[in-house]
Design an enzyme around this catalytic site. Structure first.
Site, PDB file in Angstrom:
ATOM      1  N   GLU A 277       0.868  -1.252  -0.045  1.00  0.00           N
ATOM      2  CA  GLU A 277      -0.088  -0.167  -0.009  1.00  0.00           C
ATOM      3  C   GLU A 277       0.882   1.217  -0.059  1.00  0.00           C
ATOM      4  O   GLU A 277       0.347   2.301  -0.515  1.00  0.00           O
ATOM      5  CB  GLU A 277      -0.890  -0.070   1.162  1.00  0.00           C
ATOM      6  N   HIS A 298       6.933 -26.983  -0.325  1.00  0.00           N
ATOM      7  CA  HIS A 298       6.264 -28.033  -1.139  1.00  0.00           C
ATOM      8  C   HIS A 298       5.303 -27.621  -2.077  1.00  0.00           C
ATOM      9  O   HIS A 298       4.415 -28.335  -2.623  1.00  0.00           O
ATOM     10  CB  HIS A 298       5.875 -29.001  -0.174  1.00  0.00           C
ATOM     11  N   LYS A 413     -13.831   0.234  -4.018  1.00  0.00           N
ATOM     12  CA  LYS A 413     -15.272   0.885  -3.165  1.00  0.00           C
ATOM     13  C   LYS A 413     -16.432   1.575  -4.020  1.00  0.00           C
ATOM     14  O   LYS A 413     -17.523   1.289  -3.707  1.00  0.00           O
ATOM     15  CB  LYS A 413     -14.644   1.828  -2.120  1.00  0.00           C
TER      16      LYS A 413
HETATM   17  O1  PA5 Z   1      -3.566   1.278   5.715  1.00  0.00           O
HETATM   18  C1  PA5 Z   1      -4.793   1.809   5.622  1.00  0.00           C
HETATM   19  O2  PA5 Z   1      -4.862   3.076   5.753  1.00  0.00           O
HETATM   20  C2  PA5 Z   1      -6.063   0.874   5.377  1.00  0.00           C
HETATM   21  O3  PA5 Z   1      -5.612  -0.437   5.305  1.00  0.00           O
HETATM   22  C3  PA5 Z   1      -7.228   1.205   6.718  1.00  0.00           C
HETATM   23  O4  PA5 Z   1      -6.749   0.729   7.699  1.00  0.00           O
HETATM   24  C4  PA5 Z   1      -8.359   0.161   6.195  1.00  0.00           C
HETATM   25  O5  PA5 Z   1      -8.765   0.325   4.917  1.00  0.00           O
HETATM   26  C5  PA5 Z   1      -9.305   0.306   7.192  1.00  0.00           C
HETATM   27  O6  PA5 Z   1     -10.052   1.551   7.348  1.00  0.00           O
HETATM   28  P1  PA5 Z   1     -10.571   2.104   8.504  1.00  0.00           P
HETATM   29  O7  PA5 Z   1      -9.829   2.123   9.680  1.00  0.00           O
HETATM   30  O8  PA5 Z   1     -10.966   3.585   8.070  1.00  0.00           O
HETATM   31  O9  PA5 Z   1     -11.961   1.234   8.612  1.00  0.00           O
END
Ligand code: PA5
Length: 425
Positions: A277, A298, A413
């Site tokens: 990310e 394996h 989303k």
């Molecule tokens: O690293 C990040 O920002 C994301 O993985 C969020 O943590 C994830 O999408 C969850 O979002 P939220 O805490 O707003 O529910």
């Protein structure tokens, strides 16, 4: 923590990147780098909310005393840190309470149905964790478990058993928690989910699991001290950051995270989110993948050994396992395994690791970066996480990419909301 580049097959010198690293280090600490509004994690080892930390310890103790089950409801950065920590430090089958069940990290009706059945008749606490408060996966699971808890214990008791970790001032979950009177903990504004495990996001479940969060902070403080200097002869986080870029220049597009402990599989999941990310933007970045050995030798072992030469491995090992067993002798020796009698099983695991590194590097020509941790203690976990935070920030900034946003996540989303008929605000 130690890092070894002897098997990394690097064609450039790490030290040659010193000027670039100095420049980025300065921008990072002057808070002038890309994504500088999300640097809350950087000085967090010292600069954290001490009052909230004390409340976290209290709530963790209360959960341990009263709960058979703790439901941790969150997704991505709002749950991977806690899970990685708890599984690594406690193993996969700890024999104490509470049982920790992770929900709100997917939309499988079967999973939710089975968890609802599984918790019946048990004393349940719920920690819902969402910074935005609107994440669909988390909100769907939360409503189901919130209703279950209210029906089981009544509204007043439910408001004690449900704990919300969310934004300090705004958002749907914040409003809901205010109305219901839940105890609230804060996800700092300037901290993205994947950099949040040392905040209440990770610390409440970790404390509820009976782990020592003070030791965890000592570990990340030690890492903070060790990585104060940008000097590439000393800073192993920056060495790793640079080595990743060198290997990418050598046409390795995939970094494969390897561990030899099933209890570290979630560390790999956390690591993949951190690097995937942070780095995968603007058509750039290494693809972070993972395997757990020896089981995956394996399955994926064949590809790593002889497939497309597009990957390198980053191997994270423990010097001392949590538990060890001596392999027993057998009088009949029908399985022909007596040659291992009297040996520690962890020694066998380590020999498998040594043989695999040799096979992949020398025969397969696959570069290996070797990282070893002393053990799976809170101190070592805290150190390791901060090591990866700093390595990731440096490595991604070397690509001139913002490590702290995730614009691409919104695309699915938007489509999902259209298909679900979600009303516009
Ligand atoms: O690293 C990040 O920002 C994301 O993985 C969020 O943590 C994830 O999408 C969850 O979002 P939220 O805490 O707003 O529910």
């Amino acid at each position: 923590m130690k890092i070894n580049f002897e098997h990394a097959l690097l064609k450039e010198n790490i030290a040659d990147y010193q000027d670039r690293v100095n420049e980025i280090h300065e921008l990072l600490f002057k808070r002038e780098c890309k994504g500088n509004d999300f640097l809350g994690w950087l000085d967090w080892p010292y600069d954290y909310d001490k009052e909230e930390f004390a409340r976290i310890k209290e709530v963790g103790k209360e959960i341990r005393e009263n709960a058979d089950v703790l439901l941790v409801c969150g997704i991505g950065g709002s749950y991977l840190g806690a899970r990685s920590a708890i599984e690594m430090m406690k193993g996969l089958y700890p024999d104490d309470k509470p049982e920790i069940i992770y929900t709100g990290n997917g939309l499988s009706s079967t999973y939710l149905y089975q968890v609802l059945n599984h918790i019946k008749g048990k004393s349940v606490y719920l920690n819902v964790i969402s910074k935005s408060g609107t994440t669909t996966e988390t909100a769907v699971a939360f409503r189901l478990f919130q209703q279950y808890i209210e029906e089981t214990y009544g509204e007043e008791e439910a408001s004690k058993r449900i704990i919300a970790t969310t934004d300090k001032a705004r958002g749907t979950l914040k409003n809901l928690a205010d109305v219901k009177g839940y105890r609230e903990f804060v996800i700092p504004d300037d901290m993205g989910g994947r950099y949040s495990v040392f905040s209440a996001v990770g610390l409440i479940p970790i404390a509820a699991a009976g782990l020592d969060i003070e030791e965890l902070f000592k570990g990340c403080q030690k890492a903070y001290e060790d990585f104060r200097t940008p000097d590439l002869s000393k800073n192993i986080a920056y060495q790793y950051a640079v080595a990743r870029r060198i290997l990418e220049n050598q046409c390795k597009g995939i970094e494969l995270f390897v561990s030899y402990e099933p209890s570290m599989t979630m560390i790999a999941e956390w690591w993949k989110q951190l690097f995937g990310e942070s780095e995968g933007k603007e058509g750039k970045g290494l693809y972070p993948a993972s395997v757990t050995f020896t089981t995956d030798l394996h399955s994926m072992g064949q590809f790593i050994q002889e497939g497309t030469k597009s990957l390198f491995e980053t191997v994270l090992t423990l010097e001392n396992p949590m538990h060890d067993i001596i392999f027993p002798e057998d009088k009949e020796n029908l399985d022909n395994m007596n040659y291992l009698a009297g040996k520690n099983i962890d020694w066998v695991n380590k020999m498998a690791c040594q043989g695999t590194v040799e096979a992949h590097v020398e025969t397969g020509n696959v570069p290996n970066i070797l990282i070893s941790m002393k053990d799976n203690s809170e101190f070592s976990y805290g150190y390791m996480i901060y090591f990866f935070f700093r390595a990731c920030a440096m490595s991604v900034l070397m690509l001139d990419v913002n490590p702290f946003n995730q614009p691409g996540v919104e695309v699915y989303k938007k489509n999902m909301f259209r298909l679900l008929g979600k009303p516009a605000k």
